[in-house]
Write a protein that holds these residues in place. Structure first.
Motif, mmCIF file in Angstrom:
data_model
loop_
_atom_site.group_PDB
_atom_site.id
_atom_site.type_symbol
_atom_site.label_atom_id
_atom_site.label_comp_id
_atom_site.label_asym_id
_atom_site.label_seq_id
_atom_site.Cartn_x
_atom_site.Cartn_y
_atom_site.Cartn_z
ATOM 1 N N ARG A 3 0.752 -1.082 -0.070
ATOM 2 C CA ARG A 3 0.046 0.017 -0.120
ATOM 3 C C ARG A 3 0.817 1.328 0.071
ATOM 4 N NH1 ARG A 3 -1.436 4.172 0.529
ATOM 5 N NH2 ARG A 3 -3.411 5.119 1.511
ATOM 6 N N HIS A 4 1.848 1.356 1.012
ATOM 7 C CA HIS A 4 2.686 2.495 0.959
ATOM 8 C C HIS A 4 3.746 2.723 -0.265
ATOM 9 C CE1 HIS A 4 1.363 3.055 4.970
ATOM 10 N NE2 HIS A 4 1.758 1.859 5.445
ATOM 11 N N HIS A 10 3.270 6.329 -7.037
ATOM 12 C CA HIS A 10 2.305 7.215 -7.647
ATOM 13 C C HIS A 10 2.935 8.498 -7.591
ATOM 14 C CE1 HIS A 10 -1.258 9.689 -7.850
ATOM 15 N NE2 HIS A 10 -1.409 8.970 -8.993
ATOM 16 N N THR A 11 3.213 9.009 -6.293
ATOM 17 C CA THR A 11 3.806 10.166 -6.033
ATOM 18 C C THR A 11 4.947 10.627 -6.926
ATOM 19 O OG1 THR A 11 2.968 10.261 -3.686
ATOM 20 C CG2 THR A 11 4.682 11.890 -4.322
ATOM 21 N N GLN A 12 5.770 9.679 -7.194
ATOM 22 C CA GLN A 12 6.866 9.985 -7.851
ATOM 23 C C GLN A 12 6.750 10.069 -9.320
ATOM 24 O OE1 GLN A 12 9.773 10.744 -6.197
ATOM 25 N NE2 GLN A 12 8.653 10.486 -4.225
ATOM 26 N N ASP A 28 -3.569 7.174 -16.472
ATOM 27 C CA ASP A 28 -2.278 6.372 -16.739
ATOM 28 C C ASP A 28 -1.508 6.239 -15.534
ATOM 29 O OD1 ASP A 28 -3.046 6.378 -19.462
ATOM 30 O OD2 ASP A 28 -2.059 8.174 -19.952
ATOM 31 N N LEU A 29 -1.382 7.391 -14.866
ATOM 32 C CA LEU A 29 -0.436 7.279 -13.580
ATOM 33 C C LEU A 29 -0.876 6.454 -12.611
ATOM 34 C CD1 LEU A 29 0.199 11.285 -13.303
ATOM 35 C CD2 LEU A 29 1.715 9.276 -14.132
ATOM 36 N N GLU A 30 -2.268 6.073 -12.420
ATOM 37 C CA GLU A 30 -2.617 5.262 -11.365
ATOM 38 C C GLU A 30 -2.270 4.077 -11.798
ATOM 39 O OE1 GLU A 30 -4.378 7.908 -8.505
ATOM 40 O OE2 GLU A 30 -4.054 5.735 -8.672
ATOM 41 N N ARG A 31 -2.309 3.579 -13.052
ATOM 42 C CA ARG A 31 -2.359 2.217 -13.737
ATOM 43 C C ARG A 31 -0.811 2.008 -13.587
ATOM 44 N NH1 ARG A 31 -6.300 2.422 -19.054
ATOM 45 N NH2 ARG A 31 -8.298 2.006 -17.839
ATOM 46 N N LEU A 32 0.143 2.992 -13.770
ATOM 47 C CA LEU A 32 1.384 2.748 -13.826
ATOM 48 C C LEU A 32 1.988 2.224 -12.454
ATOM 49 C CD1 LEU A 32 2.899 5.202 -16.083
ATOM 50 C CD2 LEU A 32 3.152 2.934 -16.210
ATOM 51 N N ALA A 33 1.512 3.111 -11.460
ATOM 52 C CA ALA A 33 1.788 2.678 -9.869
ATOM 53 C C ALA A 33 1.287 1.248 -9.621
ATOM 54 C CB ALA A 33 1.145 3.806 -9.189
ATOM 55 N N VAL A 34 -0.036 0.952 -10.168
ATOM 56 C CA VAL A 34 -0.362 -0.228 -9.694
ATOM 57 C C VAL A 34 0.542 -1.654 -10.254
ATOM 58 C CG1 VAL A 34 -2.539 -1.892 -10.037
ATOM 59 C CG2 VAL A 34 -2.817 0.424 -9.340
ATOM 60 N N VAL A 65 14.044 4.647 -9.437
ATOM 61 C CA VAL A 65 13.133 5.485 -9.720
ATOM 62 C C VAL A 65 12.583 6.579 -8.956
ATOM 63 C CG1 VAL A 65 11.355 5.910 -11.360
ATOM 64 C CG2 VAL A 65 12.576 3.874 -11.657
ATOM 65 N N ILE A 66 12.504 6.091 -7.498
ATOM 66 C CA ILE A 66 11.687 7.021 -6.666
ATOM 67 C C ILE A 66 12.877 7.540 -5.588
ATOM 68 C CG2 ILE A 66 9.687 5.549 -6.853
ATOM 69 C CD1 ILE A 66 10.252 4.397 -4.297
ATOM 70 N N SER A 67 13.955 7.977 -6.148
ATOM 71 C CA SER A 67 15.011 8.506 -4.994
ATOM 72 C C SER A 67 14.714 10.010 -5.031
ATOM 73 C CB SER A 67 16.244 8.343 -5.444
ATOM 74 O OG SER A 67 16.288 8.998 -7.036
ATOM 75 N N ALA A 68 13.713 10.784 -5.764
ATOM 76 C CA ALA A 68 13.541 12.154 -5.604
ATOM 77 C C ALA A 68 12.275 12.337 -5.211
ATOM 78 C CB ALA A 68 13.957 12.812 -6.948
ATOM 79 N N GLY A 69 11.888 13.583 -4.825
ATOM 80 C CA GLY A 69 10.636 14.015 -4.435
ATOM 81 C C GLY A 69 10.076 13.980 -3.058
ATOM 82 N N PRO A 70 8.664 14.166 -2.895
ATOM 83 C CA PRO A 70 8.291 14.099 -1.482
ATOM 84 C C PRO A 70 8.518 12.657 -0.718
ATOM 85 C CG PRO A 70 6.478 14.103 -2.975
ATOM 86 C CD PRO A 70 7.680 14.295 -3.630
ATOM 87 N N HIS A 71 8.707 12.566 0.338
ATOM 88 C CA HIS A 71 8.791 11.276 1.038
ATOM 89 C C HIS A 71 7.680 11.440 2.097
ATOM 90 C CE1 HIS A 71 12.622 10.293 -0.785
ATOM 91 N NE2 HIS A 71 12.991 11.505 -0.549
#
Length: 203
Positions: A3-4, A10-12, A28-34, A65-71
């Motif tokens: 879940r997390h 999705h955030t990244q 598209d973003l929701e599907r990619l995250a899933v 791929v998720i090393s940047a952005g909000p945590h």
């Protein structure tokens, strides 16, 4: 963990798409995250297994791929996950499905409306939405868009609050700085954002 991880992916993805200006929709973003959650989880498990086999060597594992952005900050006791990006605070219950109507709407408004400064999703069908409109017209747009009757708006200090509905989601709207916009009551009535103004909206 899934879940997390899905939420972080999705955030990244939202951040990456905005930076690269890619022609992807919210769906598209929701599907990619899933779709990416399971492969990334498998990669992490494999990396951790490899690290165990090579002990005592210290191995640092990073999520691809998720090393940047909000945590996100996860408060297990309160059951809430909080993140902040570009001055907008996002709060969502840990048990809330990211595909729920309220979560999808919150994500859409955060990414498309610069007035939005905070979203809070306590359940699948309720969205707490804080906006800071720059003009009377902007506030009128929010009232119309969320089906809020002008007479239902209440002011509290430097904010105005009301409850609206949008596609089955109950919106608990808060407009920061709105009372100041309404000091010119004649203009506010003319715009139709306080009682006594013209009925309906010109668009």
């Amino acid at each position: 963990m899934s879940r997390h991880l899905q939420h972080r992916l999705h955030t990244q993805l939202v951040t990456a798409v905005a930076v690269l200006d890619l022609p992807l929709t919210d769906l598209d973003l929701e599907r990619l995250a899933v779709e990416m959650t399971a492969p990334v989880k498998a990669m992490l498990a494999e990396a951790l297994a490899t690290a165990d086999e090579q002990a005592p060597l210290a191995v640092s594992v990073a999520v691809p791929v998720i090393s940047a952005g909000p945590h996100p900050d996860v408060d297990e006791a309160a059951g809430v996950e909080t993140s902040e990006y570009a001055g907008c605070v996002s709060r969502i219950g840990l048990e809330i499905d990211l595909d729920s109507p309220a979560a999808v709407l919150a994500d859409k408004l955060r990414s498309s409306q610069p007035d939005v400064i905070a979203t809070d999703v306590p359940d699948a069908a309720t969205l707490g939405l804080t906006v800071r409109p720059q003009s009377i017209d902007c506030w009128r747009w929010w009232l119309s868009h969320l089906n809020v009757p002008v007479g239902a708006v209440e002011t509290h200090g430097d904010a105005a609050t009301a409850t609206g509905q949008y596609k089955g989601v109950t919106i608990q709207l808060r407009g920061d700085g709105v009372p100041e916009l309404l000091t010119d009551r004649a203009a506010a009535r003319l715009a139709g954002v306080i009682a006594g103004g013209p009925a309906g909206h010109p668009w």
